[in-house]
Structure formats: C-alpha cells, structure tokens
Design a protein around this motif. Structure first.
Motif, PDB file in Angstrom:
ATOM      1  N   TYR A  84      45.007 -57.194  56.311  1.00  0.00           N
ATOM      2  CA  TYR A  84      45.357 -56.745  54.954  1.00  0.00           C
ATOM      3  C   TYR A  84      46.481 -55.709  54.992  1.00  0.00           C
ATOM      4  CZ  TYR A  84      40.856 -58.823  53.508  1.00  0.00           C
ATOM      5  OH  TYR A  84      39.813 -59.681  53.268  1.00  0.00           O
ATOM      6  N   MET A  85      46.322 -54.723  55.875  1.00  0.00           N
ATOM      7  CA  MET A  85      47.290 -53.628  55.935  1.00  0.00           C
ATOM      8  C   MET A  85      48.677 -54.118  56.340  1.00  0.00           C
ATOM      9  SD  MET A  85      47.138 -50.082  58.113  1.00  0.00           S
ATOM     10  CE  MET A  85      47.667 -50.867  59.634  1.00  0.00           C
TER      11      MET A  85
ATOM     12  N   ILE B 141      35.533 -56.074  60.421  1.00  0.00           N
ATOM     13  CA  ILE B 141      36.158 -54.968  59.672  1.00  0.00           C
ATOM     14  C   ILE B 141      37.533 -54.637  60.253  1.00  0.00           C
ATOM     15  CG2 ILE B 141      36.029 -52.496  59.149  1.00  0.00           C
ATOM     16  CD1 ILE B 141      32.934 -52.895  59.069  1.00  0.00           C
TER      17      ILE B 141
ATOM     18  N   THR C 296      40.943 -55.528  58.206  1.00  0.00           N
ATOM     19  CA  THR C 296      41.716 -54.350  57.800  1.00  0.00           C
ATOM     20  C   THR C 296      43.135 -54.446  58.328  1.00  0.00           C
ATOM     21  OG1 THR C 296      39.736 -52.956  57.789  1.00  0.00           O
ATOM     22  CG2 THR C 296      41.855 -51.833  57.908  1.00  0.00           C
ATOM     23  N   THR C 297      43.268 -54.813  59.596  1.00  0.00           N
ATOM     24  CA  THR C 297      44.593 -54.973  60.201  1.00  0.00           C
ATOM     25  C   THR C 297      45.405 -56.029  59.464  1.00  0.00           C
ATOM     26  OG1 THR C 297      43.646 -54.409  62.370  1.00  0.00           O
ATOM     27  CG2 THR C 297      45.837 -55.416  62.362  1.00  0.00           C
TER      28      THR C 297
ATOM     29  N   ILE D 248      35.729 -53.281  52.374  1.00  0.00           N
ATOM     30  CA  ILE D 248      37.047 -52.704  52.661  1.00  0.00           C
ATOM     31  C   ILE D 248      37.728 -52.271  51.373  1.00  0.00           C
ATOM     32  CG2 ILE D 248      39.395 -53.210  53.502  1.00  0.00           C
ATOM     33  CD1 ILE D 248      38.073 -55.037  55.631  1.00  0.00           C
TER      34      ILE D 248
ATOM     35  N   PHE E 214      44.306 -47.736  53.899  1.00  0.00           N
ATOM     36  CA  PHE E 214      43.561 -48.653  54.765  1.00  0.00           C
ATOM     37  C   PHE E 214      43.073 -47.942  56.030  1.00  0.00           C
ATOM     38  CE2 PHE E 214      45.555 -52.032  52.246  1.00  0.00           C
ATOM     39  CZ  PHE E 214      44.507 -52.930  52.135  1.00  0.00           C
ATOM     40  N   SER E 215      43.999 -47.268  56.726  1.00  0.00           N
ATOM     41  CA  SER E 215      43.653 -46.666  58.022  1.00  0.00           C
ATOM     42  C   SER E 215      42.617 -45.551  57.895  1.00  0.00           C
ATOM     43  CB  SER E 215      44.915 -46.143  58.721  1.00  0.00           C
ATOM     44  OG  SER E 215      45.549 -45.157  57.940  1.00  0.00           O
TER      45      SER E 215
ATOM     46  N   VAL F 201      38.796 -47.093  55.850  1.00  0.00           N
ATOM     47  CA  VAL F 201      37.802 -47.921  56.554  1.00  0.00           C
ATOM     48  C   VAL F 201      37.104 -47.196  57.696  1.00  0.00           C
ATOM     49  CG1 VAL F 201      39.011 -50.068  55.994  1.00  0.00           C
ATOM     50  CG2 VAL F 201      39.529 -48.906  58.146  1.00  0.00           C
TER      51      VAL F 201
ATOM     52  N   VAL G 140      39.006 -48.633  50.136  1.00  0.00           N
ATOM     53  CA  VAL G 140      40.464 -48.449  50.160  1.00  0.00           C
ATOM     54  C   VAL G 140      41.057 -48.194  48.772  1.00  0.00           C
ATOM     55  CG1 VAL G 140      42.655 -49.659  50.597  1.00  0.00           C
ATOM     56  CG2 VAL G 140      40.820 -49.717  52.308  1.00  0.00           C
TER      57      VAL G 140
ATOM     58  N   LEU H 256      45.741 -46.497  62.236  1.00  0.00           N
ATOM     59  CA  LEU H 256      44.516 -47.307  62.312  1.00  0.00           C
ATOM     60  C   LEU H 256      43.859 -47.163  63.682  1.00  0.00           C
ATOM     61  CD1 LEU H 256      42.591 -49.298  60.988  1.00  0.00           C
ATOM     62  CD2 LEU H 256      44.072 -51.165  61.756  1.00  0.00           C
TER      63      LEU H 256
END
Length: 467
Positions: A326-327, A319, A323-324, A21, A296-297, A300, A25, A378
């Motif tokens: 972290y973002m 993933i 990602t969700t 990720i 991020f959106s 990834v 990113v 995302l």
C-alpha cells in the motif's frame, strides 16, 4: 483474552488485515493534514504582524521544539510498542503499569527540563542563533514552551500509547482537539490581546494541554488495558529497559533529522537565494507524500507489535507485506503525478525563472527520496515493534550519520547537484541497511514464533485471522 475489552483490541487482534491497516493509518493521515493546515495558518497569523524579526524567531525556535518532540517520542515510542507487545501476550496488568510509568516519567522529565532551561535561557537563545531584535521575540516565544514543557512532552508520549491499543480514532481526536483549540486561540491572543508572538506560543501550549486532558480522560475512563493513575506508577528495571531500548532510537532519529535539516540549509545558502527558495517550495510539496508514508510506517507499528507478541506468524507477515504494498503504491503514484506537473507546481509558488528551473530539479530529487525514506521508516517501525533496540537505533543513527559525509562529498565533487541529491542517496543507503537488518532478524524472529506456537498451541485459538 477474556479479561480484555474485545472491542478495543478488535483491530489489533482479529480484524481483516486490510481493514486493520486502514483503521490505524487513515486517522493518522487526517491528524497530519490537520497539523499541516495549522502550520500554514499559524505562519499566516504571525506574518500578518508584518514583523520580520518575529518570523525569524519562529524559525530559530524550531530546533528547540524538535527537542521537546524528541523527548516525547523517547517515552511514547518505547512505551507504545511495549504496550502493544504486552497486549499481544494478554498481559493487561503490566500494560497499565507501563502506560502509567510513561505518563509520569514524561511529566517528571518535562519538569526537570523546565528547571534546567529557565536559568539558562540566555545561553540557549545564543546557541539557537538569536541576535538583535529577534532575540527578544525568540525569548518570548521559547519561554512559553519551557513553562509548558511537561505537558508538551506528555502530549507526544500519550498520543502513541493511546494508539498502541488500536484506538487510532481516539488518538486522532486528541490531536485534532489540540490543533483546533490552537487555531481558535491564535488570532485571539495575537491580535485581540496584543500578545504578538508570545500569544502564538501560548495558544500552542494550551492546545497541547487540551490534547493531554483528552488522552488522560480516554486512558482513565475508556481504556480497559491502560492507565495514568499514580497507583499504577511502579517503575522497575524491566519496564524502563523496554521503554528506553526502543525509545532511544526515536529520540536519536528526531535529533539527527534536526541536525541534517540545519546542515542542508546551511549548504544550500552557499548557492544563493534561488536554491534556498527552491528547497523551501519542494519541501512543502513533498511533505504531502512524506505524511502519507509516515502514516503507514508509524500507524501499523501497534499491529505488528501485537501480532509478533501474540505469536501469530501468518497475520504478522500479512500486515508487513500489505503495508509495504500500500505504502509503495500510493507513494509512487503520488510522486509520479507531482513529477509530471513539477513545472506548474513550482510556478504556483514563484514567478522567478531561476527558482522555477532549479526547483524542478530539487523537487525531482526529493520525490525520489520519499520511497526510500518511507521504507527506511517502515523498517525502523518493524524493529521497534519487535522490541529490537539495537536494530532500530542503528537505523535512526544511519539515517542521520550517513547524510553528513554524503552531503560534504557531494558538495565537493558535484557542487549544487551534490547537495540536491545528497538526501536521496543517504535515504537509499539507509533503506539498504534496513533491508539487510530485516533479513538478519526475520528468520530468527519467525523461528522463535514458530517454536512457541508449537509449544503453546492452546493459547492461540482466539487469534484466528478473519478472512
């Protein structure tokens, strides 16, 4: 995947999820930051000309630039996600065809766009609202972009296909090369060669050319799974369908964002210069948070597309979840800091008490919208990665269409407060729609993966996730 370059696909296929990720990113964040710095310096150079009509011309040309970006994303988003899915299926030969089709269709589309726009330049200028002294300057500025259209569109599309194979650093280098060349040429063309605003546009076009040259070099010399060679240009119904069913959602999103921005500005003008100034300041500040969530959106999407096509359920869900996490965490943390110091931030840009007062409210509303906008983006990226054209298009349309009635109704019922909070409400609505669409396809998509995993267990010994 013995016939593919393991090194180039390591981050898509085997790297630990957090590492993968961040690999995708962070370069995108750096590219966004470089673009932000360029935008500031470009405005600084043009501002030094001390010509209001020239500054107005740059603003008037923004919708035109947005169209070029939308056309680039039409091909790039569709081809990029398709390439990642093909690599997940261990189909490098088809990936080469798709990347070649993406490049040459971008060039052909740009050439057609140029041929249409050149004889219609005057009506286009009138449509953009260019009048009086700004008409000549807008014409000079746009003319360069019309001539450079094939390579500008190709730049946007190639950047995404390079990133599609996990080469986020190469993608960043291509973007940075264009931005740096642009920044170096700006003062030379504008001041030394006395080309004024046309020089700024020419520098931008040459920056795009340099980026395209880098991307072509990478895809032809460094990539083992993609190509821009004319011999691989073999468009067929399947390739075009997979490119456009996803690409249209990116095209529509860019188009609707341009429309909503114009609408928002027009309604803000009704309540005076302090509102417009407050909106302008807030947008510049919030852009920092937006760029991070976009990194991020968007970053990834290749990881999700590859894991989905490789039928690696465990990696796919890890993933999406990480990602969700972290973002949302980073976006909310930054938003909280900016919220606490909102008065000081607005005061740094303006000494007008009215602007400072209303600017704080506008900044608060826009900070609230960032989390919803990030999640909406995302969800859209997940649908694009899965190749779900209908769902990704619904999301793109929803983010644009919902804003219009909410803005009009907000203005009627709550006046200026209705306008300020319209974007937050519409992004929240789009986020809810995205959640329902995700829940609708999640079970079905993961069931398909599980079924294929059961049918083809021998194909997955090489995609074990490294813990």
């Amino acid at each position: 995947m013995e016939n593919m370059d393991q090194k180039s696909l390591y981050y898509l296929e085997k790297a630990p999820v957090p590492k993968a990720i961040m690999h995708m990113v962070i370069p995108m964040m750096l590219s966004f930051i470089a673009t932000l710095i360029y935008n500031i310096t470009d405005a600084f150079y043009i501002g030094k000309l001390d010509n209001t009509a020239m500054m107005a011309a740059v603003t008037l040309a923004l919708p035109f630039s947005a169209i070029l970006m939308a056309l680039g994303n039409l091909f790039g988003a569709g081809a990029g996600t398709y390439v990642s899915r093909l690599l997940g299926e261990d189909n490098a030969d088809r990936a080469k065809q798709v990347s070649s089709v993406n490049f040459w269709l971008s060039i052909f589309t740009g050439a057609i766009f140029m041929a249409i726009c050149l004889p219609l330049l005057t009506p286009i200028l009138q449509l953009l609202g260019a009048r009086g002294e700004s008409l000549v300057h807008t014409r000079d500025y746009i003319l360069m972009f019309v001539i450079g259209a094939p390579l500008i569109i190709a730049n946007f599309s190639l950047e995404q296909t390079v990133r599609a194979e996990g080469a986020s650093t190469a993608s960043m280098m291509g973007m940075l090369a264009g931005v740096i060349i642009n920044m170096v040429l700006d003062p030379i063309f504008i001041f030394l060669l006395h080309m004024d605003i046309m020089g700024a546009a020419l520098a931008s076009v040459i920056g795009n050319v340099i980026s395209v040259v880098w991307f072509i070099y990478y895809l032809q010399k460094k990539s083992t799974v993609q190509s821009v060679s004319i011999k691989d240009f073999k468009p067929n119904k399947e390739i075009c369908k997979n490119i456009f069913k996803v690409g249209i959602s990116a095209f529509l999103l860019d188009g609707f964002l341009a429309i909503t921005s114009l609408l928002f500005n027009n309604f803000a003008v009704l309540y005076g210069d302090s509102i417009v100034a407050g909106v302008g300041i807030s947008q510049r500040v919030v852009q920092i948070v937006d760029f991070i969530s976009m990194s991020f959106s968007m970053g990834v999407v290749p990881l999700i597309a590859f894991a989905y096509s490789a039928k690696n359920h465990e990696r796919l869900m890890k993933i999406i979840k990480k990602t969700t996490l972290y973002m949302v965490g980073i976006t909310m943390g930054l938003s909280a800091i900016l919220f606490v110091f909102r008065a000081q931030i607005i005061s740094a840009f303006s000494i007008d008490s009215d602007v400072i007062a209303i600017g704080q409210i506008i900044l608060m509303a826009q900070l609230c919208s960032t989390i919803f906008a990030g999640l909406s983006a995302l969800f859209t990226g997940i649908f694009q990665a899965f190749g779900k054209g209908i769902q990704s298009t619904v999301m793109s349309v929803m983010r644009g269409i919902a804003f219009i009635p909410i803005l009009i109704l907000g203005n009627m019922l709550f006046a200026v407060n209705g306008i300020i909070w319209a974007m937050t409400i519409s992004e929240a609505f789009a986020c809810i729609v995205g959640l329902f669409l995700w829940l609708g396809i999640r079970k079905k998509s993961l069931l398909e993966i599980s079924t294929k995993e059961a049918d083809e267990p021998q194909n997955h010994t090489d995609i074990i996730v490294e813990q």
